[in-house]
Design an enzyme around this catalytic site. Structure first.
Site, PDB file in Angstrom:
ATOM      1  N   HIS A 282       3.524  -5.744  -0.031  1.00 18.72           N
ATOM      2  CA  HIS A 282       3.922  -4.343  -0.229  1.00 18.72           C
ATOM      3  C   HIS A 282       5.227  -4.270  -1.016  1.00 18.72           C
ATOM      4  CE1 HIS A 282       4.990  -0.170   0.794  1.00 18.72           C
ATOM      5  NE2 HIS A 282       6.209  -0.669   0.984  1.00 18.72           N
ATOM      6  N   GLU A 283       6.205  -5.089  -0.639  1.00 16.06           N
ATOM      7  CA  GLU A 283       7.474  -5.091  -1.374  1.00 16.06           C
ATOM      8  C   GLU A 283       7.272  -5.511  -2.823  1.00 16.06           C
ATOM      9  OE1 GLU A 283      10.132  -3.810  -0.164  1.00 16.06           O
ATOM     10  OE2 GLU A 283       9.259  -3.518   1.816  1.00 16.06           O
ATOM     11  N   HIS A 286       6.281  -2.711  -5.095  1.00 18.78           N
ATOM     12  CA  HIS A 286       7.384  -1.965  -5.709  1.00 18.78           C
ATOM     13  C   HIS A 286       7.857  -2.670  -6.982  1.00 18.78           C
ATOM     14  CE1 HIS A 286       7.777   0.938  -2.536  1.00 18.78           C
ATOM     15  NE2 HIS A 286       8.019   0.024  -1.605  1.00 18.78           N
ATOM     16  N   GLU A 364       5.476   4.547  -2.092  1.00 21.42           N
ATOM     17  CA  GLU A 364       5.051   3.744  -0.949  1.00 21.42           C
ATOM     18  C   GLU A 364       3.538   3.605  -0.920  1.00 21.42           C
ATOM     19  OE1 GLU A 364       6.989   2.028   1.063  1.00 21.42           O
ATOM     20  OE2 GLU A 364       8.718   2.752  -0.077  1.00 21.42           O
ATOM     21  N   ASP A 368       1.480   0.107  -1.168  1.00 18.83           N
ATOM     22  CA  ASP A 368       0.454  -0.259  -0.184  1.00 18.83           C
ATOM     23  C   ASP A 368      -0.854  -0.628  -0.869  1.00 18.83           C
ATOM     24  OD1 ASP A 368       2.064   0.054   2.011  1.00 18.83           O
ATOM     25  OD2 ASP A 368       1.275   2.015   2.589  1.00 18.83           O
TER      26      ASP A 368
END
Length: 428
Positions: A282-283, A286, A364, A368
């Site tokens: 997930h990070e 970004h 976000e 995801d």
């Protein structure tokens, strides 16, 4: 006349922002309390009633505390401005320091004294939040000694970094004419970029211990994930977050070749290797979508507009008198202008919070979705549930409160989106 307009605009914005905070907080409290008695159906099989009620109680405690903080903040703001606090501090330091020490020393003293007094005024609220609310719900692990040591370290680091930057900005304001705000912006941007480079190795270790990730199996798994995603980091580290709090997290820090991945030790204790991989994916989402760069560009653009506005306001006497301060006649007003702008702007920019929150929630969701491509969506969903439980995040926030404040989607929306992304496409 102009002075009265500044005063009226400031008071109106302060009152409207405070009433909006009050209205949203009471909505949140009513909504959470009304749903405290039962777990939402979507979570009935995964979240116990005890955990759900703890999250509700934690949310309510923070909301009540937030109302006190908002009232205190509004009172302090009025004290600094229209009630004459900043004017008194400025006159005292100007008369004491300007004749012997000069304009730069007087202005730096004004900035430093303001920061010191403001920090002291915030200490009681910070103490209560840590040693009453966080302690009550089992999250605080700090001793009073460590808390005080953090305060002193933070003040020392702030002075070592902030005073030279302030001196540079004040010099630019005095020496660069009408376009000082543009040169000050270049200096501020450069300072922030240097700080991003130095933070992981110079500043962060002053407050926490960072050790290389020792779990070889997890290390191999994480490195394989980063290789698939095209992400290079200088190292994988574990931070002793448990020394201060039971909350768990993971993050990237640094810039360029100094980037590193940091896991809280509490995160590694709670999640399986597959779930850690999903959280890191997930990070990395970004990173893949360039969210960090986009946020930096947005912050820099916003700061440029803010400094340009300050460049106009600083030369307008009504800006000072309208906010309760008499401008200096025989001394520069640059530090005064910076402080007044810093005090007044948040009550106006408060109203763009929903737009920023919406953008953050959208990012976000994008992260995801990327994580589901690189790791297991089921593992990410399981990790999110555990983190919601560990952080006592309510499963039933007020929808309007979410739209205004939440930088992350609420669990119900986020898990529903994960489920939709993770499902295979139906056969044609």
């Amino acid at each position: 006349m102009q002075s009265s307009l500044f005063t009226a605009a400031f008071v109106a914005a302060l009152l409207l922002s405070y009433l909006t905070r009050l209205w949203l907080a009471t909505r949140q409290m009513r909504h959470v309390a009304a749903h405290r008695g039962s777990v939402p159906p979507a979570f009935a099989s995964t979240v116990s009633l005890e955990v759900h009620q703890k999250a509700a109680d934690y949310t309510l405690a923070h909301a009540r505390f937030g109302l006190v903080g908002a009232a205190v903040g509004a009172a302090v703001l009025l004290g600094w401005t229209l009630l004459g606090g900043l004017d008194l501090l400025n006159a005292t330091l100007r008369d004491a320091l300007l004749p012997q020490w000069g304009a730069m020393a007087y202005q730096l003293a004004l900035l430093g004294a303001f920061a010191l007094i403001g920090g002291l005024l915030e200490l009681p609220l910070d103490w209560y939040g840590t040693f009453r609310i966080e302690q009550r719900f089992g999250f605080n692990r700090m001793s009073l000694r460590l808390w005080l040591l953090d305060m002193l370290k933070g003040a020392a680091v702030g002075a070592l970094i902030g005073l030279p930057l302030a001196a540079l900005i004040l010099w630019i304001m005095a020496a660069s004419g009408g376009l000082w705000w543009l040169w000050a912006w270049f200096a501020w941007v450069g300072f922030n970029l240097v700080l991003l480079l130095l933070y992981p190795t110079v500043i962060a270790p002053l407050f926490n211990k960072f050790e290389p990730l020792a779990d070889e199996s997890l290390r191999a798994r994480v490195q394989a994930l980063m290789q698939r995603c095209g992400f290079a980091a200088k190292g994988l580290f574990v931070m002793d977050g448990s020394r201060r709090s039971a909350h768990a997290n993971a993050y990237f820090t640094g810039l360029g070749s100094s980037k590193r991945v940091v896991f809280f030790d509490t995160l590694l204790q709670r999640l399986s290797s597959a779930e850690v991989e999903a959280v890191l994916a997930h990070e990395l989402g970004h990173f893949r979508h360039r969210h960090v760069q986009k946020r930096m560009i947005g912050i820099f653009a916003f700061s440029l507009a803010g400094l340009a506005l300050l460049g106009w306001l600083a030369g307008n006497g009504a800006f000072y008198t309208g906010l309760g301060v008499l401008p200096n006649l025989a001394a520069p007003n640059d530090a005064l202008a910076l402080l007044l702008f810093m005090l007044a702007m948040p009550v106006f920019t408060f109203f763009i919070a929903p737009l920023l929150a919406q953008l953050s929630r959208r990012q976000e969701f994008e992260a995801d979705a990327y994580a589901c491509q690189q790791a297991s969506g089921r593992d990410l969903a399981n990790a999110l549930l555990k983190l919601h439980e560990d952080n006592a995040a309510t499963l039933t926030p007020d929808p309007l409160y979410v739209r205004f404040y939440y930088s992350h989607p609420p669990a119900s929306e986020r898990l529903a989106a994960l489920s939709a992304v993770a499902k295979p496409a139906p056969a044609a």
